[in-house]
Design a protein around this motif. Structure first.
Motif, short mmCIF file in Angstrom:
data_model
loop_
_atom_site.label_atom_id
_atom_site.label_comp_id
_atom_site.label_asym_id
_atom_site.label_seq_id
_atom_site.Cartn_x
_atom_site.Cartn_y
_atom_site.Cartn_z
N GLU A 181 0.84 -1.19 0.00
CA GLU A 181 0.00 0.00 0.00
C GLU A 181 0.88 1.25 0.00
O GLU A 181 1.99 1.25 0.55
CB GLU A 181 -0.94 0.02 1.21
CG GLU A 181 -1.93 -1.14 1.25
CD GLU A 181 -2.87 -1.14 0.06
OE1 GLU A 181 -3.25 -0.04 -0.42
OE2 GLU A 181 -3.24 -2.24 -0.41
N SER A 182 0.39 2.34 -0.62
CA SER A 182 1.11 3.60 -0.63
C SER A 182 0.12 4.75 -0.47
O SER A 182 -0.43 5.25 -1.46
CB SER A 182 1.91 3.78 -1.92
OG SER A 182 2.50 5.07 -1.97
N PRO A 183 -0.14 5.18 0.77
CA PRO A 183 -1.03 6.32 0.97
C PRO A 183 -0.58 7.56 0.22
O PRO A 183 -1.42 8.36 -0.24
CB PRO A 183 -0.98 6.53 2.50
CG PRO A 183 -0.62 5.18 3.04
CD PRO A 183 0.31 4.59 2.04
N ALA A 184 0.74 7.75 0.07
CA ALA A 184 1.25 8.93 -0.63
C ALA A 184 0.84 8.90 -2.11
O ALA A 184 0.45 9.93 -2.67
CB ALA A 184 2.76 9.02 -0.50
N LEU A 185 0.94 7.73 -2.74
CA LEU A 185 0.53 7.65 -4.14
C LEU A 185 -0.98 7.81 -4.27
O LEU A 185 -1.47 8.50 -5.17
CB LEU A 185 0.96 6.33 -4.77
CG LEU A 185 0.65 6.29 -6.27
CD1 LEU A 185 1.88 5.89 -7.09
CD2 LEU A 185 -0.51 5.36 -6.59
N ASP A 186 -1.74 7.22 -3.36
CA ASP A 186 -3.19 7.36 -3.41
C ASP A 186 -3.61 8.82 -3.27
O ASP A 186 -4.52 9.29 -3.97
CB ASP A 186 -3.84 6.53 -2.30
CG ASP A 186 -3.67 5.02 -2.51
OD1 ASP A 186 -3.41 4.61 -3.66
OD2 ASP A 186 -3.78 4.27 -1.52
N ALA A 187 -2.93 9.55 -2.38
CA ALA A 187 -3.25 10.97 -2.20
C ALA A 187 -2.92 11.76 -3.47
O ALA A 187 -3.68 12.65 -3.88
CB ALA A 187 -2.48 11.52 -1.01
N LEU A 188 -1.80 11.44 -4.09
CA LEU A 188 -1.40 12.13 -5.32
C LEU A 188 -2.39 11.84 -6.45
O LEU A 188 -2.73 12.74 -7.24
CB LEU A 188 0.01 11.69 -5.71
CG LEU A 188 0.63 12.40 -6.91
CD1 LEU A 188 0.75 13.90 -6.67
CD2 LEU A 188 2.00 11.81 -7.21
N THR A 189 -2.88 10.61 -6.51
CA THR A 189 -3.88 10.27 -7.52
C THR A 189 -5.11 11.15 -7.37
O THR A 189 -5.65 11.67 -8.36
CB THR A 189 -4.27 8.79 -7.39
OG1 THR A 189 -3.11 7.97 -7.52
CG2 THR A 189 -5.29 8.41 -8.46
N GLY A 190 -5.55 11.34 -6.14
CA GLY A 190 -6.71 12.19 -5.89
C GLY A 190 -6.46 13.64 -6.28
O GLY A 190 -7.34 14.30 -6.86
N ARG A 191 -5.27 14.14 -6.01
CA ARG A 191 -4.94 15.52 -6.36
C ARG A 191 -4.92 15.72 -7.87
O ARG A 191 -5.40 16.72 -8.39
CB ARG A 191 -3.59 15.90 -5.75
CG ARG A 191 -3.59 15.94 -4.24
CD ARG A 191 -2.18 16.10 -3.68
NE ARG A 191 -1.62 17.43 -3.98
CZ ARG A 191 -0.40 17.81 -3.63
NH1 ARG A 191 0.40 16.95 -2.99
NH2 ARG A 191 0.04 19.03 -3.91
N THR A 293 4.09 16.34 -13.18
CA THR A 293 3.63 15.60 -11.99
C THR A 293 3.04 14.26 -12.39
O THR A 293 3.37 13.21 -11.81
CB THR A 293 2.58 16.41 -11.22
OG1 THR A 293 3.13 17.67 -10.83
CG2 THR A 293 2.12 15.67 -9.97
N LEU A 294 2.15 14.27 -13.39
CA LEU A 294 1.53 13.02 -13.82
C LEU A 294 2.58 12.05 -14.38
O LEU A 294 2.48 10.84 -14.18
CB LEU A 294 0.44 13.30 -14.86
CG LEU A 294 -0.44 12.10 -15.21
CD1 LEU A 294 -1.89 12.54 -15.42
CD2 LEU A 294 0.05 11.36 -16.45
N GLY A 295 3.59 12.59 -15.06
CA GLY A 295 4.64 11.73 -15.59
C GLY A 295 5.39 11.00 -14.49
O GLY A 295 5.68 9.80 -14.60
N LEU A 296 5.72 11.69 -13.40
CA LEU A 296 6.40 11.05 -12.27
C LEU A 296 5.49 10.03 -11.59
O LEU A 296 5.94 8.95 -11.19
CB LEU A 296 6.86 12.12 -11.28
CG LEU A 296 8.06 12.96 -11.73
CD1 LEU A 296 8.12 14.26 -10.92
CD2 LEU A 296 9.35 12.17 -11.56
N TRP A 297 4.23 10.40 -11.43
CA TRP A 297 3.24 9.48 -10.84
C TRP A 297 3.14 8.21 -11.68
O TRP A 297 3.18 7.08 -11.15
CB TRP A 297 1.89 10.21 -10.79
CG TRP A 297 0.68 9.41 -10.44
CD1 TRP A 297 0.23 9.08 -9.19
CD2 TRP A 297 -0.30 8.89 -11.37
NE1 TRP A 297 -0.95 8.37 -9.28
CE2 TRP A 297 -1.29 8.24 -10.59
CE3 TRP A 297 -0.42 8.91 -12.75
CZ2 TRP A 297 -2.39 7.62 -11.18
CZ3 TRP A 297 -1.51 8.29 -13.33
CH2 TRP A 297 -2.48 7.65 -12.55
N LYS A 298 3.05 8.37 -13.00
CA LYS A 298 2.95 7.21 -13.89
C LYS A 298 4.23 6.37 -13.83
O LYS A 298 4.17 5.14 -13.81
CB LYS A 298 2.68 7.68 -15.32
CG LYS A 298 2.50 6.54 -16.31
CD LYS A 298 2.02 7.04 -17.67
CE LYS A 298 3.10 7.71 -18.45
NZ LYS A 298 2.68 8.03 -19.85
#
Length: 344
Positions: A181-191, A293-298
């Motif tokens: 699990e990664s709460p940080a990634l989940d939060a970024l997805t929401g943003r 931002t989306l590129g780093l997330w992906k």
């Protein structure tokens, strides 16, 4: 790596296929793994007289739906053959199971320099590094001006704006491939979902445009071939520039596992790379930080999937190694920092 027993390719069947296509070759055929990609497996096929081709196939083991589609990738590259976008010529596609346990694509071997290791990057003089880098934004501009109806690529993507499609696809990939699990990634997805920019135009996008996916001229440094079209689709052209920035670390930044050639003398800053593209295309940079931002997330999601796939089938491992959890988390943290500065 040149152990042909580890690539799940039937050499005899490959020879028969080449013969059926009228390709002249001399036995024996030898396969060597090339490139540092973490996804589709790529091999240099050499014959007994020194001629060479490139063979590409999906990774070994269980694959997620719609991922690693080498047949779709070949279709895109074949469609670009008569455009200004430099791509290798597609020679053949085999979808039966005779040659391998999945589809394979054969393309021409393009000689040149691929800056895919630090020793190669170190061997170049600063002026040559700069020539390579400054040719990249112009190459992206060529991709973004492809005539979609004329190339038959207007149906390449499904309906809906690009950002929403990307968020849906990669969020789904995360859920199916995560190892924790990664709460940080989940939060970024929401943003990211709450800050989707308005899409004003649509073009062909490469989806994974960076140094390791380019063949460059050993003399001029110009990009002479663009590789790895697996993630290509239709969307916002600025997304490709955001992807390039994702793969462009600068000197002094903490390591996130991204290839660090761009930190060497001669390679321009991210700001200069972006400005070169904007000057070439006249596009508005307002949404560029969103796409960075989306590129780093992906990329973090891709790296997590690579980690899971390699743990399940070690033969998939690239010579660049397997992404670590620390590197993946560093990508997520960097994306969060850029999102903060952009007000996402």
């Amino acid at each position: 790596m040149c152990d042909s027993t580890a690539v799940a390719i039937d050499i005899d069947a490959l020879a028969r296929w080449l013969t059926s296509m009228g390709i002249d070759f001399a036995l024996p055929l030898r396969l060597c793994r090339i490139g540092h990609g973490y996804s589709n497996l790529t091999y240099r096929v050499a014959d007994g007289e020194g001629r060479a081709w490139v063979l590409r196939r999906p990774p070994l083991g269980h694959l997620l739906d719609s991922a690693h589609d080498v047949v779709r990738e070949a279709r895109i590259m074949a469609a670009l053959a008569e455009t200004d976008v430099p791509v290798p010529r597609i020679l053949g596609v085999a979808t039966d199971s005779e040659i391998a346990d999945g589809p394979v694509v054969l393309m021409e071997f393009v000689g040149g320099v691929i800056v895919d290791t630090m020793p190669i990057a170190d061997s170049l003089i600063p002026e040559h590094r700069r020539r390579i880098a400054t040719s990249m934004p112009g190459t992206l501009a060529k991709i973004h001006t492809v005539d979609l109806p004329a190339t038959g690529l207007a149906d390449l993507a499904g309906p809906g704006p690009y950002a929403q499609r990307q968020l849906k696809r990669w969020s789904g990939q995360w859920e199916r491939s995560k190892t924790r699990e990664s709460p940080a990634l989940d939060a970024l997805t929401g943003r990211l979902a709450a800050s989707i920019p308005v899409q004003h135009e649509i073009s062909l996008v490469h989806g994974d445009f960076h140094l390791r996916n380019l063949i460059t001229s050993p003399t001029s440094g110009q990009v002479i071939s663009v590789l790895d079209w697996e993630l290509s689709t239709l969307g916002d052209p600025l997304a490709d520039m955001g992807s390039l920035l994702t793969y462009w670390p600068e000197p002094g930044e903490p390591s996130s596992g991204v290839f660090e050639a761009s930190t060497l003398e001669g390679f321009p800053s991210r700001a200069e790379m972006a400005q070169l593209y904007l000057d070439e295309t006249g596009r508005d940079p307002a949404t560029l930080r969103y796409w960075h931002t989306l590129g780093l997330w992906k990329l973090a999601i891709i790296a997590e999937g690579v980690r899971r796939r390699t743990l399940a089938a070690p033969r998939n491992e690239s010579t660049a190694g397997t992404p670590t959890l620390a590197h993946i988390d560093a990508l997520i943290a960097k994306a969060g920092e850029i999102a903060d500065t952009a007000g996402i």
